[in-house]
Design an enzyme around this catalytic site. Structure first.
Site, short mmCIF file in Angstrom:
data_model
loop_
_atom_site.label_atom_id
_atom_site.label_comp_id
_atom_site.label_asym_id
_atom_site.label_seq_id
_atom_site.Cartn_x
_atom_site.Cartn_y
_atom_site.Cartn_z
N GLY A 48 2.00 57.35 -132.88
CA GLY A 48 0.90 57.63 -131.95
C GLY A 48 0.22 56.36 -131.49
O GLY A 48 -0.12 55.50 -132.31
N CYS A 131 -6.26 65.42 -131.13
CA CYS A 131 -7.27 64.38 -131.40
C CYS A 131 -8.63 64.87 -130.95
O CYS A 131 -8.73 65.68 -130.02
CB CYS A 131 -6.96 63.11 -130.61
SG CYS A 131 -5.27 62.59 -130.71
N LYS A 166 2.48 68.19 -127.38
CA LYS A 166 2.62 68.58 -128.79
C LYS A 166 1.45 69.45 -129.19
O LYS A 166 0.29 69.02 -129.18
CB LYS A 166 2.65 67.31 -129.65
CG LYS A 166 2.90 67.58 -131.11
CD LYS A 166 3.39 66.31 -131.75
CE LYS A 166 3.64 66.44 -133.21
NZ LYS A 166 4.18 65.19 -133.76
N ILE A 192 5.41 72.33 -134.50
CA ILE A 192 3.97 72.21 -134.50
C ILE A 192 3.55 70.85 -135.07
O ILE A 192 4.32 70.22 -135.81
CB ILE A 192 3.31 73.34 -135.36
CG1 ILE A 192 3.83 73.29 -136.78
CG2 ILE A 192 3.44 74.67 -134.72
CD1 ILE A 192 3.16 74.23 -137.77
N THR A 270 8.34 64.60 -142.36
CA THR A 270 8.07 64.35 -143.78
C THR A 270 9.36 64.18 -144.58
O THR A 270 9.40 63.39 -145.52
CB THR A 270 7.22 65.51 -144.33
OG1 THR A 270 6.01 65.56 -143.55
CG2 THR A 270 6.86 65.33 -145.78
C1 LIG Z 1 2.33 60.28 -142.12
C2 LIG Z 1 2.37 61.08 -140.86
C3 LIG Z 1 1.92 60.52 -139.67
C4 LIG Z 1 1.95 61.26 -138.48
N1 LIG Z 1 1.52 60.67 -137.31
C5 LIG Z 1 1.61 61.38 -136.16
C6 LIG Z 1 1.23 60.77 -134.91
O1 LIG Z 1 0.88 59.58 -134.85
N2 LIG Z 1 1.29 61.54 -133.78
C7 LIG Z 1 1.72 62.85 -133.80
O2 LIG Z 1 1.77 63.50 -132.75
N3 LIG Z 1 2.11 63.43 -134.96
C8 LIG Z 1 2.06 62.74 -136.13
N4 LIG Z 1 2.48 63.33 -137.29
C9 LIG Z 1 2.98 64.72 -137.28
C10 LIG Z 1 4.52 64.76 -137.30
O3 LIG Z 1 5.05 64.10 -136.16
C11 LIG Z 1 5.05 66.22 -137.34
O4 LIG Z 1 4.70 66.88 -136.14
C12 LIG Z 1 4.49 67.01 -138.51
O5 LIG Z 1 4.41 66.21 -139.67
C13 LIG Z 1 5.32 68.27 -138.84
O6 LIG Z 1 6.66 67.97 -139.17
P1 LIG Z 1 7.19 67.69 -140.69
O7 LIG Z 1 6.68 68.82 -141.55
O8 LIG Z 1 8.67 67.66 -140.58
O9 LIG Z 1 6.60 66.36 -141.12
C14 LIG Z 1 2.44 62.61 -138.49
C15 LIG Z 1 2.90 63.16 -139.70
C16 LIG Z 1 2.90 62.42 -140.86
C17 LIG Z 1 3.41 63.04 -142.14
#
Ligand SMILES: Cc1cc2nc3c(=O)[nH]c(=O)nc-3n(C[C@H](O)[C@H](O)[C@H](O)COP(=O)(O)O)c2cc1C
Length: 310
Positions: A48, A131, A166, A192, A270
């Site tokens: 981001g 945000c 998103k 999501i 993750t």
């Molecule tokens: C450490 C971390 C940082 C993240 N930073 C962002 C971000 O900067 N912008 C964003 O849109 N989503 C961010 N996310 C969300 C992920 O892109 C993703 O949408 C969310 O974690 C769900 O997927 P997952 O369960 O496979 O992690 C972040 C998630 C994690 C775990």
């Protein structure tokens, strides 16, 4: 061999497997990993990025939970100009596509960041609308369909690149948000983002995270994510809008569940903290699934969930 290619917002991807924003930084570490193979990765969503550099939240910023993790990074990033001028020129992994992920404190800031990326080789722009809207009360842009639509319209005006919105699951009815951003012109939807949560340190009687609350991700949120993707698919498919399904995907079976629910691409986030090289395994397993059911491509099985009629 089945065809692994998919079309996302007009951009051909070599594979439906994408790496999610915030989970691979700006790709610096991956590129340094010995033997890291970009070939199974359709796209990477970069960390981001805001207009000005941000230092992020006070530590601790992450904590493991049952079946997942909470994070409150606070959008630490070096600012859009630095990303465009210093980081992007060092990324060369064709045919994997690269998307910016942009954030802002005001609607106008989203527009300005999009304009900076518009003048760069990035393949597209993902808008993180989870945000706080600083000028208008602090609630997330993504919690109000009208404000979410304004963000999308502003970004669309600022760029000719494909725009992906998103969506946040922290809303009562995600289909209202999906409709609003589609009408505002988004080219695709990511679903999501994380679910808000907190962890408490019992002995210290304090929240574990420096920011008190954080976003829950990982396998714990997969059922929630699947339902949201399936509900968004009902709204998005008739309008030809693709979905990047994400939330707790670890295995190829998880990924195929999202494809049946309607996802065109699927994201690993993750899961990468345990296995940064997991994309190849997931794509191989998805292809095996297609072969087992005699399908020639992901397009043939997308959204083919069978629903029992009452
Ligand atoms: C450490 C971390 C940082 C993240 N930073 C962002 C971000 O900067 N912008 C964003 O849109 N989503 C961010 N996310 C969300 C992920 O892109 C993703 O949408 C969310 O974690 C769900 O997927 P997952 O369960 O496979 O992690 C972040 C998630 C994690 C775990």
């Amino acid at each position: 061999m089945p065809d692994t290619g998919v079309l996302l917002a007009g951009i051909p991807l070599v594979s439906p497997v994408v790496l999610l924003s915030g989970c691979v930084g700006f790709c610096e570490d991956l590129a340094r990993l010995d033997g890291f193979d970009f070939s199974p990765i359709g796209a990477v969503f970069l960390k981001g990025t805001t207009l000005e550099p941000r230092r992020g939240n006070p530590p601790p910023r992450v904590v493991e939970t049952h079946g997942g993790m909470l994070n409150a990074i606070g959008l630490q990033n070096p600012g859009a100009r630095h990303v465009v001028h210093t980081i992007l020129p060092a990324i060369r992994h064709f045919p994997t596509r690269f998307f910016a992920n942009i954030a802002g404190s005001t609607v106008e800031e989203y527009g300005e960041v999009a304009r900076i990326f518009d003048d760069s080789p990035i393949d597209g722009i993902e808008i993180n609308i989870s945000c706080p809207n600083v000028k208008e009360g602090g609630a997330a842009f993504g919690s109000d369909p009208k404000i979410a639509a304004r963000v999308v319209e502003t970004v669309k005006r600022a760029t000719t690149k494909p725009v992906i919105t998103k969506l946040s699951p922290n809303v009562t009815d995600i289909t209202l948000l999906a409709r609003a951003v589609i009408e505002a012109g988004t080219d695709a939807i990511s679903a999501i983002n994380t679910l808000m949560g907190m962890a408490i340190h019992l002995e210290q009687r304090r929240p574990v995270l420096g920011n008190v609350q954080g976003g829950l991700s990982g396998p714990a949120i997969k059922p929630v994510a699947l339902l949201h993707v399936w509900r968004i698919h009902q709204v998005a498919a008739p309008r030809g809008i693709p979905i990047i399904g994400q939330g707790g995907i670890v295995t190829a079976r998880d990924a195929m569940e999202f494809v049946l629910a309607g996802a065109t691409a699927i994201g690993l986030g993750t899961a990468l903290f345990r296995n940064p090289m997991g994309a190849g395994e997931v794509l191989d397993g998805m292809v095996t699934w297609l072969q087992h059911y005699g399908a020639g491509s992901f397009n043939e099985v997308r959204g083919t969930l069978k629903i029992n009629k009452p």
